[in-house]
Scaffold this active site. Structure first.
Site, PDB file in Angstrom:
ATOM      1  N   ALA A 215     -75.045-111.056  -2.477  1.00 28.17           N
ATOM      2  CA  ALA A 215     -75.054-111.482  -1.010  1.00 28.17           C
ATOM      3  C   ALA A 215     -74.450-110.314  -0.177  1.00 28.17           C
ATOM      4  CB  ALA A 215     -74.408-112.682  -0.685  1.00 28.17           C
ATOM      5  N   SER A 216     -73.819-109.240  -0.782  1.00 24.46           N
ATOM      6  CA  SER A 216     -73.039-108.391   0.138  1.00 24.46           C
ATOM      7  C   SER A 216     -73.593-107.099   0.589  1.00 24.46           C
ATOM      8  CB  SER A 216     -71.706-107.951  -0.849  1.00 24.46           C
ATOM      9  OG  SER A 216     -71.992-107.537  -1.984  1.00 24.46           O
TER      10      SER A 216
ATOM     11  N   TYR B  37     -90.340 -96.003 -12.963  1.00 25.41           N
ATOM     12  CA  TYR B  37     -90.000 -97.085 -12.683  1.00 25.41           C
ATOM     13  C   TYR B  37     -90.899 -98.297 -13.262  1.00 25.41           C
ATOM     14  CZ  TYR B  37     -87.820-100.810  -9.761  1.00 25.41           C
ATOM     15  OH  TYR B  37     -87.024-101.998  -9.492  1.00 25.41           O
TER      16      TYR B  37
HETATM   17  P1  NAI Z   1     -77.538-103.409  -3.901  1.00 28.05           P
HETATM   18  O1  NAI Z   1     -77.015-102.497  -4.859  1.00 28.05           O
HETATM   19  O2  NAI Z   1     -77.572-103.131  -2.319  1.00 28.05           O
HETATM   20  O3  NAI Z   1     -77.162-104.865  -3.917  1.00 28.05           O
HETATM   21  C1  NAI Z   1     -76.495-105.466  -5.472  1.00 28.05           C
HETATM   22  C2  NAI Z   1     -75.851-106.651  -4.957  1.00 28.05           C
HETATM   23  O4  NAI Z   1     -75.498-107.083  -6.401  1.00 28.05           O
HETATM   24  C3  NAI Z   1     -74.448-106.458  -4.188  1.00 28.05           C
HETATM   25  O5  NAI Z   1     -74.403-107.842  -3.690  1.00 28.05           O
HETATM   26  C4  NAI Z   1     -73.393-106.591  -5.565  1.00 28.05           C
HETATM   27  O6  NAI Z   1     -72.070-107.118  -5.054  1.00 28.05           O
HETATM   28  C5  NAI Z   1     -74.125-107.604  -6.366  1.00 28.05           C
HETATM   29  N1  NAI Z   1     -73.670-107.692  -7.715  1.00 28.05           N
HETATM   30  C6  NAI Z   1     -73.936-106.267  -8.665  1.00 28.05           C
HETATM   31  N2  NAI Z   1     -73.196-106.871  -9.903  1.00 28.05           N
HETATM   32  C7  NAI Z   1     -72.684-108.204  -9.753  1.00 28.05           C
HETATM   33  C8  NAI Z   1     -72.116-108.892 -10.652  1.00 28.05           C
HETATM   34  N3  NAI Z   1     -71.886-108.846 -12.010  1.00 28.05           N
HETATM   35  N4  NAI Z   1     -71.495-110.113  -9.834  1.00 28.05           N
HETATM   36  C9  NAI Z   1     -71.783-110.497  -8.703  1.00 28.05           C
HETATM   37  N5  NAI Z   1     -72.373-109.806  -7.882  1.00 28.05           N
HETATM   38  C10 NAI Z   1     -73.087-108.241  -8.449  1.00 28.05           C
HETATM   39  O7  NAI Z   1     -78.958-103.584  -4.329  1.00 28.05           O
HETATM   40  P2  NAI Z   1     -80.559-103.958  -3.747  1.00 28.05           P
HETATM   41  O8  NAI Z   1     -81.182-102.623  -3.580  1.00 28.05           O
HETATM   42  O9  NAI Z   1     -80.314-104.896  -2.549  1.00 28.05           O
HETATM   43  O10 NAI Z   1     -81.128-104.660  -4.840  1.00 28.05           O
HETATM   44  C11 NAI Z   1     -81.114-106.050  -4.875  1.00 28.05           C
HETATM   45  C12 NAI Z   1     -82.583-106.356  -5.698  1.00 28.05           C
HETATM   46  O11 NAI Z   1     -83.699-105.993  -4.853  1.00 28.05           O
HETATM   47  C13 NAI Z   1     -82.616-105.687  -7.029  1.00 28.05           C
HETATM   48  O12 NAI Z   1     -83.265-106.805  -7.975  1.00 28.05           O
HETATM   49  C14 NAI Z   1     -83.752-104.775  -6.659  1.00 28.05           C
HETATM   50  O13 NAI Z   1     -84.234-104.159  -8.032  1.00 28.05           O
HETATM   51  C15 NAI Z   1     -84.517-105.438  -5.956  1.00 28.05           C
HETATM   52  N6  NAI Z   1     -85.432-104.400  -5.070  1.00 28.05           N
HETATM   53  C16 NAI Z   1     -84.656-103.301  -4.595  1.00 28.05           C
HETATM   54  C17 NAI Z   1     -85.582-102.584  -3.879  1.00 28.05           C
HETATM   55  C18 NAI Z   1     -85.040-101.268  -3.159  1.00 28.05           C
HETATM   56  O14 NAI Z   1     -85.711-100.210  -2.876  1.00 28.05           O
HETATM   57  N7  NAI Z   1     -83.551-100.998  -2.853  1.00 28.05           N
HETATM   58  C19 NAI Z   1     -87.113-102.483  -3.796  1.00 28.05           C
HETATM   59  C20 NAI Z   1     -87.437-103.780  -4.386  1.00 28.05           C
HETATM   60  C21 NAI Z   1     -86.790-104.595  -5.013  1.00 28.05           C
END
Ligand code: NAI
Length: 396
Positions: A49-50, A235
């Site tokens: 959520a962060s 990807y």
């Molecule tokens: P992000 O890196 O901004 O967020 C990741 C989140 O996971 C953070 O809140 C982090 O604290 C948390 N996290 C990581 N390891 C953890 C653990 N062991 N325990 C608790 N929390 C943990 O990533 P983003 O890009 O927002 O990705 C979120 C989802 O969206 C992923 O499944 C990603 O594949 C998907 N996604 C992302 C896209 C992009 O272009 N960024 C496009 C489509 C899907």
């Protein structure tokens, strides 16, 4: 201390507390300006959520539907003389905004893959909310310690079958080059699926359900990505794509279990955006820079908050439109034929020399820095800022 960005390759090792707060406020204001989301969920658990999509998934139901939110993440608090991670400051800022608006917000900082954190969340929901109506699963992690076997799985970003050579950009130095990625071994594929596939999502739903804290008609949603054939080798047809296939299959298994009581599990295919997770993938940042160049003048550009507002604006309700595989398609604008044709036209042209004009590398870099709280209007980056910021929900 005076906090400046320190970029090391695809990460920034510092974060600005006031800048992160301004970034969160911008997203809150976007949601307020868009207006209320009738029928939105009222008690929401967000896992991851962060930052990025997960943070937006906390902001939208809170400020669009007045939802109580419980956020789980893995972030580093700041210390005297040393900044914490951006996700820590975002969460502090989110909780402050929620409190000011009279909304319940509690956060749990720990390893979401562990049984202990799942149990902590079950107890927190039982004590404070009774049950949750929506669970967003938005983890992006490079590793997972498996709670049952104790094995530590590391995810890799590699093609399958044969080596793959493609253009990529070093976003920090502005250099376009060719990168050759060796194919993944079977073990690497299995490890990536263990980290980013659906098993942990299923474990979460099982823990919540066994704990009696999942509302009978709850909806859960996890995020996936497909993208165009330009990035398929790394990807969708690569190790991460195998994990996403597994995540999508998990939605089917979860729905089969949840359907009897009126619950549903959904996968939303989101747009490619600059986040901490996507900046680590080879080739993808160059694609995003070209995508932004094309989508912005077409008036189609969105960030995480715009995407997730669209998600909660009716797309997770029963009967909402899904694709042939049963997925929500928030990548509909990214995948428009005219957008993809324009990106494909730019792809062969882009070089180190013309990167600034052919791509929106400037927009990419601005957005990247904003993830860490830098470059936000109204923040005095020359002023002293306190890196120590407690989470309001942990202060009492
Ligand atoms: P992000 O890196 O901004 O967020 C990741 C989140 O996971 C953070 O809140 C982090 O604290 C948390 N996290 C990581 N390891 C953890 C653990 N062991 N325990 C608790 N929390 C943990 O990533 P983003 O890009 O927002 O990705 C979120 C989802 O969206 C992923 O499944 C990603 O594949 C998907 N996604 C992302 C896209 C992009 O272009 N960024 C496009 C489509 C899907």
């Amino acid at each position: 201390m005076i906090i400046k960005p320190k970029v090391r390759g695809f990460v920034c090792v510092t974060a600005h507390p006031d800048g992160c707060a301004a970034h969160v406020r911008q997203q809150v204001e976007y949601v307020r300006a868009k207006g209320a989301l009738p029928g939105g969920p009222k008690r929401v658990l967000v896992i991851g959520a962060s930052t990025g999509y997960g943070l937006a998934s906390r902001i939208v139901p809170a400020f669009g539907a007045g939802a109580a939110t419980l956020g789980v993440f893995f972030e580093k608090p700041g210390e005297e003389g040393r900044t914490g991670s951006a996700g820590w400051y975002n969460s502090v800022a989110f909780e402050r905004e929620a409190k000011a608006a009279g909304l319940y917000a509690r956060s749990i900082n720990g390893d979401a893959f562990s049984d202990a954190v799942k149990q902590q969340v079950v107890e927190a929901i039982r004590a404070d909310l009774g049950q949750v109506d929506a669970v967003v699963y938005s983890l992006a992690s490079p590793r997972r310690a498996h709670p049952k076997t104790g094995a530590v799985h590391k995810s890799t970003l590699k093609p399958l079958g044969s080596a793959y050579t493609a253009k990529t950009v070093d976003t920090d130095r502005g250099v376009v080059s060719e990168v050759t990625l060796e194919p993944a071994s079977e073990q690497e594929v299995a490890d990536t699926v263990a980290v980013m596939g659906g098993e942990d999502w299923e474990m979460w739903i099982q823990a919540l359900s066994e704990g009696g804290v999942l509302a009978p008609d709850a909806v859960t949603v996890a995020y996936s990505y497909i993208g165009p054939d330009l990035t398929w080798a790394i990807y969708r047809n690569g190790t991460i794509g195998k994990a996403k296939e597994d995540l999508e299959a998990a939605a089917g298994r979860l729905t089969a279990k949840m359907a009897a009581s009126g619950g549903r599990a959904l996968v939303s295919v989101n747009k490619a955006l600059v986040t901490q997770a996507s900046s680590a993938i080879p080739v993808v940042p160059l694609y995003i820079s070209l995508l932004y160049k094309v989508m912005k003048p077409m008036g189609l550009h969105e960030g995480c908050i715009e995407q997730i507002y669209r998600l909660f604006e009716g797309r997770i309700s029963a009967g909402a439109e899904l694709d042939a595989e049963g997925r929500i398609r928030l990548d509909d604008w990214e995948m428009k034929p005219e957008v993809q044709a324009a990106v494909a036209g730019l792809w062969p042209q882009v070089t180190t020399e013309n990167l600034g004009s052919v791509s929106d590398i400037a927009g990419y870099r601005e957005e990247f820095l904003r993830l860490f709280g830098f470059g936000l209007p109204g923040v005095n980056y020359e002023a002293e800022s306190d890196p120590v910021a407690p989470l309001p929900s942990q202060a009492s």
